[in-house]
Each structure stands twice: as structure tokens, then as C-alpha cells.
Scaffold this motif. Sequence first.
Motif, PDB file in Angstrom:
ATOM      1  N   LYS A 273      44.942  26.426  46.186  1.00 26.23           N
ATOM      2  CA  LYS A 273      45.360  27.676  46.808  1.00 26.23           C
ATOM      3  C   LYS A 273      45.986  28.549  45.732  1.00 26.23           C
ATOM      4  CE  LYS A 273      49.125  27.878  49.272  1.00 26.23           C
ATOM      5  NZ  LYS A 273      50.129  27.727  50.331  1.00 26.23           N
ATOM      6  N   ILE A 274      45.689  29.840  45.767  1.00 30.08           N
ATOM      7  CA  ILE A 274      46.241  30.771  44.787  1.00 30.08           C
ATOM      8  C   ILE A 274      47.696  31.063  45.147  1.00 30.08           C
ATOM      9  CG2 ILE A 274      46.066  33.072  43.798  1.00 30.08           C
ATOM     10  CD1 ILE A 274      43.073  32.977  44.421  1.00 30.08           C
ATOM     11  N   VAL A 275      48.575  30.905  44.149  1.00 33.77           N
ATOM     12  CA  VAL A 275      49.992  31.189  44.338  1.00 33.77           C
ATOM     13  C   VAL A 275      50.367  32.490  43.636  1.00 33.77           C
ATOM     14  CG1 VAL A 275      52.322  30.322  43.935  1.00 33.77           C
ATOM     15  CG2 VAL A 275      50.502  28.738  44.490  1.00 33.77           C
ATOM     16  N   GLN A 276      49.820  32.693  42.433  1.00 29.18           N
ATOM     17  CA  GLN A 276      50.089  33.906  41.659  1.00 29.18           C
ATOM     18  C   GLN A 276      48.752  34.489  41.222  1.00 29.18           C
ATOM     19  OE1 GLN A 276      52.535  33.215  38.257  1.00 29.18           O
ATOM     20  NE2 GLN A 276      52.228  35.250  37.430  1.00 29.18           N
ATOM     21  N   TYR A 277      48.589  35.781  41.427  1.00 28.63           N
ATOM     22  CA  TYR A 277      47.329  36.451  41.120  1.00 28.63           C
ATOM     23  C   TYR A 277      47.325  36.987  39.701  1.00 28.63           C
ATOM     24  CZ  TYR A 277      46.134  36.129  46.015  1.00 28.63           C
ATOM     25  OH  TYR A 277      45.830  35.643  47.257  1.00 28.63           O
ATOM     26  N   GLY A 278      46.135  37.043  39.115  1.00 21.58           N
ATOM     27  CA  GLY A 278      45.953  37.559  37.772  1.00 21.58           C
ATOM     28  C   GLY A 278      45.591  39.031  37.783  1.00 21.58           C
ATOM     29  N   PRO A 279      45.273  39.583  36.602  1.00 23.16           N
ATOM     30  CA  PRO A 279      44.975  41.014  36.508  1.00 23.16           C
ATOM     31  C   PRO A 279      43.638  41.411  37.137  1.00 23.16           C
ATOM     32  CG  PRO A 279      44.708  39.968  34.374  1.00 23.16           C
ATOM     33  CD  PRO A 279      45.285  38.938  35.293  1.00 23.16           C
ATOM     34  N   THR A 280      42.647  40.521  37.108  1.00 27.44           N
ATOM     35  CA  THR A 280      41.345  40.856  37.693  1.00 27.44           C
ATOM     36  C   THR A 280      41.190  40.151  39.035  1.00 27.44           C
ATOM     37  OG1 THR A 280      40.284  39.007  36.558  1.00 27.44           O
ATOM     38  CG2 THR A 280      40.249  41.131  35.443  1.00 27.44           C
ATOM     39  N   PRO A 281      40.657  40.844  40.039  1.00 28.24           N
ATOM     40  CA  PRO A 281      40.453  40.197  41.340  1.00 28.24           C
ATOM     41  C   PRO A 281      39.435  39.069  41.253  1.00 28.24           C
ATOM     42  CG  PRO A 281      40.287  42.577  41.539  1.00 28.24           C
ATOM     43  CD  PRO A 281      40.349  42.264  40.081  1.00 28.24           C
TER      44      PRO A 281
ATOM     45  N   MET B  91      34.124  19.553  41.620  1.00 31.28           N
ATOM     46  CA  MET B  91      34.020  20.836  42.261  1.00 31.28           C
ATOM     47  C   MET B  91      35.407  21.230  42.760  1.00 31.28           C
ATOM     48  SD  MET B  91      31.772  22.067  45.560  1.00 31.28           S
ATOM     49  CE  MET B  91      31.711  20.465  46.211  1.00 31.28           C
ATOM     50  N   ALA B  92      35.708  22.501  42.652  1.00 32.14           N
ATOM     51  CA  ALA B  92      36.984  23.024  43.120  1.00 32.14           C
ATOM     52  C   ALA B  92      36.729  24.069  44.196  1.00 32.14           C
ATOM     53  CB  ALA B  92      37.761  23.646  41.969  1.00 32.14           C
ATOM     54  N   ILE B  93      37.473  23.976  45.267  1.00 35.39           N
ATOM     55  CA  ILE B  93      37.441  24.971  46.329  1.00 35.39           C
ATOM     56  C   ILE B  93      38.752  25.742  46.227  1.00 35.39           C
ATOM     57  CG2 ILE B  93      37.277  25.374  48.802  1.00 35.39           C
ATOM     58  CD1 ILE B  93      34.761  24.134  47.654  1.00 35.39           C
ATOM     59  N   ILE B  94      38.651  27.036  45.901  1.00 33.80           N
ATOM     60  CA  ILE B  94      39.832  27.869  45.683  1.00 33.80           C
ATOM     61  C   ILE B  94      39.997  28.798  46.877  1.00 33.80           C
ATOM     62  CG2 ILE B  94      40.908  29.559  44.165  1.00 33.80           C
ATOM     63  CD1 ILE B  94      39.138  28.375  41.906  1.00 33.80           C
ATOM     64  N   ALA B  95      41.137  28.698  47.551  1.00 33.59           N
ATOM     65  CA  ALA B  95      41.421  29.522  48.724  1.00 33.59           C
ATOM     66  C   ALA B  95      42.250  30.730  48.313  1.00 33.59           C
ATOM     67  CB  ALA B  95      42.175  28.709  49.766  1.00 33.59           C
ATOM     68  N   ASP B  96      41.864  31.891  48.828  1.00 33.95           N
ATOM     69  CA  ASP B  96      42.579  33.134  48.577  1.00 33.95           C
ATOM     70  C   ASP B  96      43.323  33.521  49.855  1.00 33.95           C
ATOM     71  OD1 ASP B  96      43.506  35.564  47.767  1.00 33.95           O
ATOM     72  OD2 ASP B  96      41.545  36.424  47.296  1.00 33.95           O
ATOM     73  N   PRO B  97      44.648  33.347  49.904  1.00 33.88           N
ATOM     74  CA  PRO B  97      45.383  33.628  51.137  1.00 33.88           C
ATOM     75  C   PRO B  97      45.403  35.107  51.524  1.00 33.88           C
ATOM     76  CG  PRO B  97      46.772  32.444  49.568  1.00 33.88           C
ATOM     77  CD  PRO B  97      45.499  32.764  48.883  1.00 33.88           C
ATOM     78  N   LYS B  98      45.264  36.004  50.557  1.00 36.11           N
ATOM     79  CA  LYS B  98      45.285  37.438  50.876  1.00 36.11           C
ATOM     80  C   LYS B  98      44.065  37.857  51.681  1.00 36.11           C
ATOM     81  CE  LYS B  98      48.025  39.419  47.144  1.00 36.11           C
ATOM     82  NZ  LYS B  98      47.975  40.281  45.949  1.00 36.11           N
ATOM     83  N   THR B  99      42.892  37.403  51.250  1.00 31.20           N
ATOM     84  CA  THR B  99      41.656  37.818  51.908  1.00 31.20           C
ATOM     85  C   THR B  99      41.156  36.802  52.927  1.00 31.20           C
ATOM     86  OG1 THR B  99      40.282  36.824  50.186  1.00 31.20           O
ATOM     87  CG2 THR B  99      40.944  39.119  49.879  1.00 31.20           C
TER      88      THR B  99
END
Length: 124
Positions: free
Chosen positions: A106-114, A1-9
Motif C-alpha cells: 500500500k502506498i504511504v507516501q507519494y512521489g513526484p510523478t503519479p 509479483m507485487a500488487i500495489i494499492a493506491d488509497p487515493k484512487t
Amino acid sequence: MAIIADPKTGKTYKKEIPAERMGSLVGRKIGDEIDGVFFDLVGYKLVVTGGSSIDGFPMRSDLQTQGKKQILVSYKKGYRGKNGIRKRITVRGSIIGSDISQINLKIVQYGPTPLEEKKDDQQA
């Protein structure tokens, strides 16, 4: 399982990883950058921030090993006891092994779709 954190939101997302894909993460360390295609997130770059084993022991970034170790910790890092008291705790090393059940990213670079538009993601 992966827990992905979005620092922006400030939100986190839980994503299940198939067993055949989990094998390709073995050997990565805390702080390594992973391409988002691995988690079906095209254009995203993720960095490993931690995790825990099947037994529930947390990963620790300053141990350069793959297995479990018992270390002596003080108040500052890993133990919230009285000041000056040390305690021996069991932790995992910073290298991802086959017995890791959860990986924190943790997300470092964002892609085209949110990330919120992905339907198969679950908010943790």
C-alpha cells in the motif's frame, strides 16, 4: 509479483519483480515500510500489507514465523462459518520468505510523478 494499492484512487497496479530483487525482500514482515526505488517508484514509500505463497496460502500478520502453520480459527478472523464453530486452516507467517509469490503493498507516501503515468505498470 507485487500488487500495489493506491488509497487515493482506489486502484491497484501489478508489477513484476525480478528474481534478484526478490531476494532482498526476504526477512521483511507485514507492516514494514519499503522504499519505492526498489520497485522503480522514486519518492514513494510502500508498506507491506500481506501476500501469498506459491501454494496459494495467505500470509497472516499475527504469526511471527516464515513457514506454514495450521491454526484453529473461529468466525471472527479467517473463517466465515457459523458462529461458534472453529476450523483448522493452513496459513503462512508474517515474514516474507523465498517461496512467496505475491506481495501486497500500500502506498504511504507519494512521489513526484503519479503512478498512472508509469508505462510499464499494469492495472490489476
